[in-house]
Scaffold this motif. Structure first.
Motif, mmCIF file in Angstrom:
data_model
loop_
_atom_site.group_PDB
_atom_site.id
_atom_site.type_symbol
_atom_site.label_atom_id
_atom_site.label_comp_id
_atom_site.label_asym_id
_atom_site.label_seq_id
_atom_site.Cartn_x
_atom_site.Cartn_y
_atom_site.Cartn_z
ATOM 1 N N THR A 57 1.171 -1.348 0.117
ATOM 2 C CA THR A 57 0.046 0.088 0.061
ATOM 3 C C THR A 57 0.767 1.210 0.087
ATOM 4 N N SER A 58 1.989 1.277 0.759
ATOM 5 C CA SER A 58 3.061 2.384 0.631
ATOM 6 C C SER A 58 3.532 2.497 -0.682
ATOM 7 N N VAL A 59 3.776 1.338 -1.476
ATOM 8 C CA VAL A 59 4.602 1.560 -2.848
ATOM 9 C C VAL A 59 3.168 2.041 -3.825
ATOM 10 N N LEU A 60 2.155 1.654 -3.463
ATOM 11 C CA LEU A 60 0.972 2.102 -4.383
ATOM 12 C C LEU A 60 0.589 3.625 -4.127
ATOM 13 N N ALA A 75 2.159 -2.874 -7.640
ATOM 14 C CA ALA A 75 1.743 -2.904 -6.363
ATOM 15 C C ALA A 75 0.270 -3.303 -6.417
ATOM 16 N N ILE A 76 -0.684 -2.914 -7.294
ATOM 17 C CA ILE A 76 -1.773 -3.345 -7.664
ATOM 18 C C ILE A 76 -2.121 -4.973 -7.715
ATOM 19 N N ASP A 77 -1.096 -5.349 -8.838
ATOM 20 C CA ASP A 77 -0.824 -7.048 -8.769
ATOM 21 C C ASP A 77 -0.682 -7.925 -7.860
ATOM 22 N N ALA A 78 0.331 -7.026 -6.986
ATOM 23 C CA ALA A 78 0.725 -7.776 -5.441
ATOM 24 C C ALA A 78 -0.332 -7.627 -4.640
ATOM 25 N N LEU A 79 -1.172 -6.698 -4.425
ATOM 26 C CA LEU A 79 -2.258 -6.458 -3.592
ATOM 27 C C LEU A 79 -3.570 -7.496 -4.012
ATOM 28 N N ASP A 80 -3.579 -7.455 -5.431
ATOM 29 C CA ASP A 80 -4.609 -8.454 -5.804
ATOM 30 C C ASP A 80 -4.709 -9.823 -5.298
ATOM 31 N N VAL A 81 -3.445 -10.332 -5.635
ATOM 32 C CA VAL A 81 -3.237 -11.704 -5.181
ATOM 33 C C VAL A 81 -3.015 -12.061 -3.597
ATOM 34 N N SER A 82 -3.223 -10.904 -2.544
ATOM 35 C CA SER A 82 -2.844 -11.150 -1.270
ATOM 36 C C SER A 82 -4.223 -11.229 -0.570
ATOM 37 N N GLN A 83 -4.371 -11.570 0.670
ATOM 38 C CA GLN A 83 -5.591 -12.029 1.334
ATOM 39 C C GLN A 83 -6.143 -10.675 1.941
ATOM 40 N N ILE A 84 -6.382 -9.693 0.992
ATOM 41 C CA ILE A 84 -6.967 -8.338 1.350
ATOM 42 C C ILE A 84 -8.362 -8.581 1.229
ATOM 43 N N GLY A 85 -9.067 -8.087 2.330
ATOM 44 C CA GLY A 85 -10.562 -8.178 2.427
ATOM 45 C C GLY A 85 -11.267 -7.199 1.622
ATOM 46 N N PRO A 86 -12.597 -7.402 1.302
ATOM 47 C CA PRO A 86 -13.468 -6.578 0.587
ATOM 48 C C PRO A 86 -13.653 -5.054 1.018
ATOM 49 N N VAL A 87 -13.555 -4.953 2.346
ATOM 50 C CA VAL A 87 -13.785 -3.633 2.700
ATOM 51 C C VAL A 87 -12.431 -2.847 2.306
ATOM 52 N N ASP A 88 -10.918 -3.559 2.638
ATOM 53 C CA ASP A 88 -9.961 -2.934 2.140
ATOM 54 C C ASP A 88 -10.051 -2.483 0.730
#
Length: 180
Positions: A57-60, A75-88
């Protein structure tokens, strides 16, 4: 910047460790994470890429600030495959203009059993939370028809009715309510 007259060595930023170049509004951690991502792309495996959701998120954040399109997408690609929840996902999609995340995240929130918590509403924004509640409430009135002739009844379903909702696609309602 470097071709301009520099002035006194004691007041010029960046000439010594004691007098670094200040980047107002940029935290040291955010900048370090951006540098990790930049150096990794340029030099391979060293230094290590950011790992956590917070680091990416800092990189983004800084890649958006300074219009680094390739790093932003990484950064979007890395966050997309992470376990980030729907609210985040909703929060980041709104904050960093990630159009592909908003509709699926809102759909996931509309389908889930739990209502939006006060903390989640605060993070997403009250306007979004109320619109999401509007989408969720639209499914609570389930119309059923009687098999005895022309009789139609409406039934308000409470409690375990959300089990049936998880397979529904709220996309049309979300597009209408959120003007997407």
């Amino acid at each position: 910047m470097f071709s301009l007259p520099q002035g006194d060595k004691d007041t010029v930023e960046g000439l010594r460790d004691e007098k670094p170049i200040r980047l107002d509004g940029v935290s040291k951690n955010d900048f370090e994470q951006l540098l990790k991502a930049l150096f990794h792309r340029k030099h391979g495996s060293l230094p290590c890429l950011p790992v956590s959701i917070e680091e990416w998120t800092s990189v983004l954040k800084l890649s958006m600030t300074w219009d680094f399109k390739a790093i932003r997408q990484a950064a979007i690609d890395a966050l997309d495959v992470s376990q980030i929840g729907p609210v985040d996902r909703v929060v980041l999609a709104r904050q960093y203009d990630i159009k592909d995340w908003l509709l699926p995240a809102l759909n996931q929130l509309a389908r889930r059993h739990e209502p939006t918590s006060l903390e989640e509403a605060g993070r997403m924004g009250i306007d979004f939370a109320l619109k999401l509640a509007s989408v969720r409430e639209r499914i609570m009135m389930i119309y059923t028809s009687s098999h005895s002739g022309y009789t139609h009844t409406a039934q308000l379903t409470l409690g375990d009715s959300r089990d049936k909702v998880q397979s529904l696609d709220f996309t049309p309602q979300i597009r209408t309510v959120f003007a997407l």
